[in-house]
Design a protein around this motif. Sequence first.
Motif, PDB file in Angstrom:
ATOM      1  N   ARG A 175     -10.635   9.272  -0.996  1.00 18.98           N
ATOM      2  CA  ARG A 175     -11.071   9.936  -0.091  1.00 18.98           C
ATOM      3  C   ARG A 175     -10.938  11.212  -0.157  1.00 18.98           C
ATOM      4  O   ARG A 175      -9.721  12.212  -0.286  1.00 18.98           O
TER       5      ARG A 175
ATOM      6  N   SER B 215     -10.729  15.248   1.190  1.00 19.56           N
ATOM      7  CA  SER B 215      -9.678  15.976   2.113  1.00 19.56           C
ATOM      8  C   SER B 215     -10.200  17.683   3.319  1.00 19.56           C
ATOM      9  O   SER B 215     -11.782  17.281   2.648  1.00 19.56           O
TER      10      SER B 215
ATOM     11  N   MET C 100      -6.076  12.013  -0.548  1.00 15.68           N
ATOM     12  CA  MET C 100      -5.817  10.967  -0.588  1.00 15.68           C
ATOM     13  C   MET C 100      -6.486   9.881  -0.974  1.00 15.68           C
ATOM     14  O   MET C 100      -7.289   9.611  -1.390  1.00 15.68           O
ATOM     15  N   ILE C 101      -5.887   9.635  -1.400  1.00 16.52           N
ATOM     16  CA  ILE C 101      -5.568   8.584  -1.985  1.00 16.52           C
ATOM     17  C   ILE C 101      -4.648   7.166  -1.770  1.00 16.52           C
ATOM     18  O   ILE C 101      -3.316   7.738  -1.675  1.00 16.52           O
ATOM     19  N   ASN C 102      -5.055   5.745  -1.608  1.00 12.88           N
ATOM     20  CA  ASN C 102      -5.005   4.656  -0.679  1.00 12.88           C
ATOM     21  C   ASN C 102      -4.747   3.488  -2.548  1.00 12.88           C
ATOM     22  O   ASN C 102      -5.629   2.986  -2.606  1.00 12.88           O
ATOM     23  N   ALA C 103      -3.666   4.174  -3.013  1.00 13.96           N
ATOM     24  CA  ALA C 103      -3.674   2.789  -3.595  1.00 13.96           C
ATOM     25  C   ALA C 103      -2.577   1.296  -3.384  1.00 13.96           C
ATOM     26  O   ALA C 103      -1.903   1.140  -2.244  1.00 13.96           O
ATOM     27  N   SER C 104      -3.347   0.400  -3.573  1.00 11.22           N
ATOM     28  CA  SER C 104      -2.946  -1.200  -2.374  1.00 11.22           C
ATOM     29  C   SER C 104      -2.797  -2.212  -3.430  1.00 11.22           C
ATOM     30  O   SER C 104      -3.916  -2.399  -4.960  1.00 11.22           O
TER      31      SER C 104
ATOM     32  N   THR D 227       1.067  -1.581  -0.108  1.00 14.94           N
ATOM     33  CA  THR D 227      -0.481   0.130   0.130  1.00 14.94           C
ATOM     34  C   THR D 227       0.756   0.777  -0.136  1.00 14.94           C
ATOM     35  O   THR D 227       2.103   1.353   0.644  1.00 14.94           O
ATOM     36  N   HIS D 228       0.776   2.102  -0.533  1.00 18.63           N
ATOM     37  CA  HIS D 228       1.032   3.611  -0.528  1.00 18.63           C
ATOM     38  C   HIS D 228       0.223   4.086  -0.339  1.00 18.63           C
ATOM     39  O   HIS D 228      -1.104   4.436  -1.489  1.00 18.63           O
ATOM     40  N   LEU D 229       0.108   5.600   0.143  1.00 15.41           N
ATOM     41  CA  LEU D 229      -0.705   7.214   0.082  1.00 15.41           C
ATOM     42  C   LEU D 229      -0.157   7.979  -0.417  1.00 15.41           C
ATOM     43  O   LEU D 229       0.922   8.250  -0.232  1.00 15.41           O
TER      44      LEU D 229
ATOM     45  N   LEU E 243      -7.520   2.382  -6.058  1.00 16.18           N
ATOM     46  CA  LEU E 243      -6.976   3.113  -5.380  1.00 16.18           C
ATOM     47  C   LEU E 243      -8.110   3.438  -5.128  1.00 16.18           C
ATOM     48  O   LEU E 243      -9.121   3.041  -5.409  1.00 16.18           O
TER      49      LEU E 243
END
Length: 157
Positions: free
Chosen positions: A129, A131, A138-142, A5-7, A126
Motif C-alpha cells: 500500500r 503511504s 506499507m507491506i502486509n506479509a501474510s 502476518t507482519h506489517l 504481500l
Amino acid sequence: MNEKTHLIASASADQTAELAAMLAPALAAGDVILLQGDVGAGKTHFARALIQSVLGVAEDVPSPTFTLVQTYPAPVCDIWHADLYRLTSIQEVEELGLVGAFETDICLVEWPDRLGQLAPAHALTLAIRTSATDEARMINASWTDVKWDNKVSRWNI
C-alpha cells in the motif's frame, strides 16, 4: 492452518528493493509470492529487485503487463513473473501454464485476485500500500505455510 502476518514499513523504493533482496536467497522451487496492490504500489519494483537478486546480475526485468508472463532461468529453478491484470477468466490463467509452475518454480504473481480458486494455499501474500510520502510503502506479509516462517524471518520479525 493459522495465518501469520507482519506489517513492514518501507521508507523508500530502495528500502523496498532491499526487502526483496533479503528474501531472495531463501527462495526455492515451489515458492509462490502473491503481490497485491493498486497500480503504482510497487509490485513490479519488488519483483524486479527480487529477480535480479536471485539471478545475481542486473538483468533487464520488464513489467509483464503485456506479455502476461516473463520467465528467467535461475540456478535452482526458473523464476516466473506474471501480471494477471488483463485476464478476465480462470481459463486464461490455466492457459499460461502458471499453475504447474507453482509446484516446480519460483513464481511472483501480480494481481493474484485473477487466480480465483487456483491461488496456491502455500503462497506468501504481500499486500503493498502507498503511504504518506511518494516512495513510502506499507507491506502486509501474510502466510499460512510454515515454510515461510524462516524465509520471512530474514526481515527480522
